[in-house]
Design an enzyme around this catalytic site. Sequence first.
Site, PDB file in Angstrom:
ATOM      1  N   HIS A 153       0.802  -1.220   0.000  1.00 35.80           N
ATOM      2  CA  HIS A 153       0.000   0.000   0.000  1.00 35.80           C
ATOM      3  C   HIS A 153       0.838   1.275   0.000  1.00 35.80           C
ATOM      4  O   HIS A 153       0.323   2.357  -0.273  1.00 35.80           O
ATOM      5  CB  HIS A 153      -1.014   0.006   1.157  1.00 35.80           C
ATOM      6  CG  HIS A 153      -0.433   0.227   2.516  1.00 35.80           C
ATOM      7  ND1 HIS A 153      -0.191  -0.799   3.401  1.00 35.80           N
ATOM      8  CD2 HIS A 153      -0.067   1.361   3.155  1.00 35.80           C
ATOM      9  CE1 HIS A 153       0.295  -0.297   4.528  1.00 35.80           C
ATOM     10  NE2 HIS A 153       0.375   1.014   4.406  1.00 35.80           N
ATOM     11  N   ASP A 177       0.115  -7.676   1.321  1.00 38.95           N
ATOM     12  CA  ASP A 177       0.473  -6.260   1.473  1.00 38.95           C
ATOM     13  C   ASP A 177       1.987  -6.077   1.529  1.00 38.95           C
ATOM     14  O   ASP A 177       2.499  -5.288   2.323  1.00 38.95           O
ATOM     15  CB  ASP A 177      -0.190  -5.644   2.713  1.00 38.95           C
ATOM     16  CG  ASP A 177      -0.098  -4.119   2.701  1.00 38.95           C
ATOM     17  OD1 ASP A 177      -0.018  -3.539   1.609  1.00 38.95           O
ATOM     18  OD2 ASP A 177      -0.081  -3.514   3.793  1.00 38.95           O
ATOM     19  N   SER A 213       4.530   2.501   7.947  1.00 40.23           N
ATOM     20  CA  SER A 213       4.220   1.374   7.079  1.00 40.23           C
ATOM     21  C   SER A 213       5.436   0.953   6.266  1.00 40.23           C
ATOM     22  O   SER A 213       6.062   1.777   5.597  1.00 40.23           O
ATOM     23  CB  SER A 213       3.083   1.732   6.126  1.00 40.23           C
ATOM     24  OG  SER A 213       1.880   1.899   6.813  1.00 40.23           O
TER      25      SER A 213
END
Length: 228
Positions: free
Chosen positions: A72, A104, A182
Amino acid sequence: MTTASKSVNATVVNIKVVTESKIDNKQFRDFFRFFGSPEEMPGGEEGETQKSEGAGSGVIISSDGYIITNNHVVEQAKDDGMTVILSDKKEYKAKLIGRDPLTDLAVIKVDGVNLPVAHIGNSDEVLIGEMVIAVGNPLGLNSTVTSGIVSAIGRGALNLNRDRYAVENFIQTDAAINPGNSGGGLFNLKGSLIGINSAIATRTGGYMGYGFAIPSNLMKAVALDLIE
């Protein structure tokens, strides 16, 4: 903890991403109408492209420049739209090697030589209550280290990834993780990478006590497949 932080900090990078998207004025109209301000329309004609910038983190997994991050973080990146910044402020343009939306995870590559590499640990050996550190670039704050414990393992059924076939088998930690973390690393106190920080449990968009990391064993398998 200070020794582990010092040893791993250089292996975590900042990833700047430039994205392009089509302007959808109907979407904007609906958004602003919902918030009671239908007249506050953004500029741009319907169907035009607009650029925006985002940021995340990544971990160097080979001395010649392969970097693991979250899907992402990079999935919307335009061609030549990714820049990697090392802890020593050196910058490299990056190219996409491959993405796996179901886990992911994604791999990108820079043309580096003798880069610092994270030691990948065995996530099957992670214990609840174990002290860990999360390293990344939250909220634009480069090379940030937070600490906590592993509060659960094998955490799933969170519906963080909307795909019905998504793999969710997270390490849960109370080390502070925020937007920008992230793709960064979750490390044990030996300095071994045990997870890739991927998501937070939040009702506000910010840290509320729990973060979730993709186990290093899954990360390693996916990374090897993407590189091959």
